[in-house]
Design a protein around this motif. Structure first.
Motif, PDB file in Angstrom:
ATOM      1  N   ILE A   1       1.044  -1.333  -0.012  1.00 54.89           N
ATOM      2  CA  ILE A   1      -0.126  -0.059  -0.018  1.00 54.89           C
ATOM      3  C   ILE A   1       0.810   1.261   0.141  1.00 54.89           C
ATOM      4  O   ILE A   1       1.739   1.629   0.399  1.00 54.89           O
ATOM      5  CB  ILE A   1      -1.284   0.282   1.061  1.00 54.89           C
ATOM      6  N   HIS A   2       0.960   1.961  -0.363  1.00 58.10           N
ATOM      7  CA  HIS A   2       1.498   3.153  -1.335  1.00 58.10           C
ATOM      8  C   HIS A   2       0.514   4.747  -1.146  1.00 58.10           C
ATOM      9  O   HIS A   2      -0.556   4.933  -1.601  1.00 58.10           O
ATOM     10  CB  HIS A   2       2.055   3.508  -2.165  1.00 58.10           C
ATOM     11  N   PHE A   3       1.234   5.385  -0.501  1.00 56.60           N
ATOM     12  CA  PHE A   3       0.320   7.002  -0.272  1.00 56.60           C
ATOM     13  C   PHE A   3       1.192   7.670  -1.495  1.00 56.60           C
ATOM     14  O   PHE A   3       2.579   8.523  -1.086  1.00 56.60           O
ATOM     15  CB  PHE A   3       0.219   7.741   0.977  1.00 56.60           C
ATOM     16  N   LEU A   4       0.307   8.438  -2.360  1.00 58.71           N
ATOM     17  CA  LEU A   4       1.605   9.071  -3.467  1.00 58.71           C
ATOM     18  C   LEU A   4       1.220  10.219  -2.903  1.00 58.71           C
ATOM     19  O   LEU A   4      -0.107  10.941  -3.294  1.00 58.71           O
ATOM     20  CB  LEU A   4       0.619   8.647  -4.869  1.00 58.71           C
ATOM     21  N   SER A   5       2.391  10.586  -2.944  1.00 58.07           N
ATOM     22  CA  SER A   5       1.843  12.429  -3.067  1.00 58.07           C
ATOM     23  C   SER A   5       1.497  13.043  -4.619  1.00 58.07           C
ATOM     24  O   SER A   5       0.736  14.468  -4.823  1.00 58.07           O
ATOM     25  CB  SER A   5       3.099  13.737  -2.592  1.00 58.07           C
ATOM     26  N   ASP A   6       2.238  13.152  -5.436  1.00 60.90           N
ATOM     27  CA  ASP A   6       1.363  13.189  -7.146  1.00 60.90           C
ATOM     28  C   ASP A   6       0.217  12.070  -8.308  1.00 60.90           C
ATOM     29  O   ASP A   6       0.199  10.856  -7.261  1.00 60.90           O
ATOM     30  CB  ASP A   6       2.121  13.876  -7.912  1.00 60.90           C
ATOM     31  N   SER A   7       0.799  12.441  -8.968  1.00 58.37           N
ATOM     32  CA  SER A   7       0.358  10.961  -9.921  1.00 58.37           C
ATOM     33  C   SER A   7       1.081   9.886 -10.333  1.00 58.37           C
ATOM     34  O   SER A   7       0.442   9.315 -10.434  1.00 58.37           O
ATOM     35  CB  SER A   7      -0.356  11.624 -11.821  1.00 58.37           C
ATOM     36  N   GLY A   8       2.472  10.374 -10.242  1.00 56.95           N
ATOM     37  CA  GLY A   8       3.229   9.758 -10.341  1.00 56.95           C
ATOM     38  C   GLY A   8       3.488   7.941  -9.653  1.00 56.95           C
ATOM     39  O   GLY A   8       3.719   8.568  -8.386  1.00 56.95           O
ATOM     40  N   ASN A   9       3.770   7.081  -9.878  1.00 57.91           N
ATOM     41  CA  ASN A   9       4.066   5.885  -9.431  1.00 57.91           C
ATOM     42  C   ASN A   9       4.842   5.770  -8.344  1.00 57.91           C
ATOM     43  O   ASN A   9       5.177   5.143  -7.354  1.00 57.91           O
ATOM     44  CB  ASN A   9       3.875   4.428  -9.741  1.00 57.91           C
ATOM     45  N   GLN A  10       6.155   6.877  -8.744  1.00 55.74           N
ATOM     46  CA  GLN A  10       6.874   6.746  -7.908  1.00 55.74           C
ATOM     47  C   GLN A  10       6.769   8.235  -6.829  1.00 55.74           C
ATOM     48  O   GLN A  10       8.045   8.564  -6.311  1.00 55.74           O
ATOM     49  CB  GLN A  10       8.672   7.177  -8.741  1.00 55.74           C
ATOM     50  N   SER A  11       5.993   9.034  -6.781  1.00 53.61           N
ATOM     51  CA  SER A  11       5.638   9.640  -5.448  1.00 53.61           C
ATOM     52  C   SER A  11       5.947   9.149  -4.222  1.00 53.61           C
ATOM     53  O   SER A  11       4.757   9.960  -3.617  1.00 53.61           O
ATOM     54  CB  SER A  11       5.307  11.048  -6.180  1.00 53.61           C
ATOM     55  N   SER A  12       6.124   7.870  -4.056  1.00 51.17           N
ATOM     56  CA  SER A  12       5.364   7.656  -2.375  1.00 51.17           C
ATOM     57  C   SER A  12       5.506   8.396  -1.304  1.00 51.17           C
ATOM     58  O   SER A  12       6.663   8.299  -1.359  1.00 51.17           O
ATOM     59  CB  SER A  12       5.760   5.931  -2.655  1.00 51.17           C
ATOM     60  N   ILE A  13       4.758   8.926  -0.663  1.00 57.65           N
ATOM     61  CA  ILE A  13       5.468   9.089   1.305  1.00 57.65           C
ATOM     62  C   ILE A  13       5.055   8.201   1.710  1.00 57.65           C
ATOM     63  O   ILE A  13       6.791   8.408   2.472  1.00 57.65           O
ATOM     64  CB  ILE A  13       4.643  10.004   1.431  1.00 57.65           C
ATOM     65  N   ALA A  14       4.944   7.172   2.064  1.00 62.68           N
ATOM     66  CA  ALA A  14       5.779   5.801   3.001  1.00 62.68           C
ATOM     67  C   ALA A  14       4.698   4.822   1.932  1.00 62.68           C
ATOM     68  O   ALA A  14       3.407   5.070   1.019  1.00 62.68           O
ATOM     69  CB  ALA A  14       4.364   6.119   4.129  1.00 62.68           C
ATOM     70  N   ASN A  15       4.913   3.358   2.013  1.00 62.23           N
ATOM     71  CA  ASN A  15       4.604   2.600   1.547  1.00 62.23           C
ATOM     72  C   ASN A  15       4.612   1.660   2.638  1.00 62.23           C
ATOM     73  O   ASN A  15       5.787   1.591   3.944  1.00 62.23           O
ATOM     74  CB  ASN A  15       4.839   2.103   0.260  1.00 62.23           C
ATOM     75  N   PHE A  16       3.574  -0.002   3.180  1.00 62.26           N
ATOM     76  CA  PHE A  16       3.950  -0.436   3.827  1.00 62.26           C
ATOM     77  C   PHE A  16       3.132  -2.073   2.772  1.00 62.26           C
ATOM     78  O   PHE A  16       2.637  -1.568   2.560  1.00 62.26           O
ATOM     79  CB  PHE A  16       3.590  -0.726   4.685  1.00 62.26           C
TER      80      PHE A  16
END
Length: 118
Positions: free
Chosen positions: A75-90
């Motif tokens: 589960i990833h929380f994204l800061s913008d539309s790109g998949n590489q913009s993860s704020i955090a994940n687990f």
């Protein structure tokens, strides 16, 4: 909306967009439009006083493997539309857990529950 695939179950007030990443992986994109996410994890509730909070989340991305006997997703929380913009994940084992995502007036509640009926 209720989403079910393999052993994953999500109950969501938001649209869930499914994209086949490859033959074994599926990406689920849940747009929440720059909202604050309050994450409640059932098993951690005895350790945490309240919740884990993520601010300014544009999308929640859930990546799951559809191979048999694999019940782990990220589960990833994204800061913008790109998949590489993860704020955090687990990672999460979803074999006996389901996800509930609720639209509140000023924020989003995301709860990881034990399977229904337990």
């Amino acid at each position: 909306m209720v989403y079910k695939k393999s052993n994953l179950k999500i109950i969501s007030d938001f649209e869930i967009n499914e994209k086949q990443k490859d033959e074994c992986n599926v990406d689920l994109l849940i747009p929440i439009e720059y909202r604050c996410v309050n994450l409640y994890i059932n098993k951690l509730s005895k350790c945490l006083n309240s919740r884990i909070q993520f601010i300014t989340v544009k999308n929640i991305l859930i990546r799951l493997c559809t191979m048999e006997n694999n019940n782990v997703c990220t589960i990833h929380f994204l800061s913008d539309s790109g998949n590489q913009s993860s704020i955090a994940n687990f990672e999460m084992d979803y074999s006996k857990t389901y996800i509930e995502i609720s639209n509140k007036e000023f924020f989003v509640d995301m709860r990881l529950h034990d399977e229904e009926g337990s």
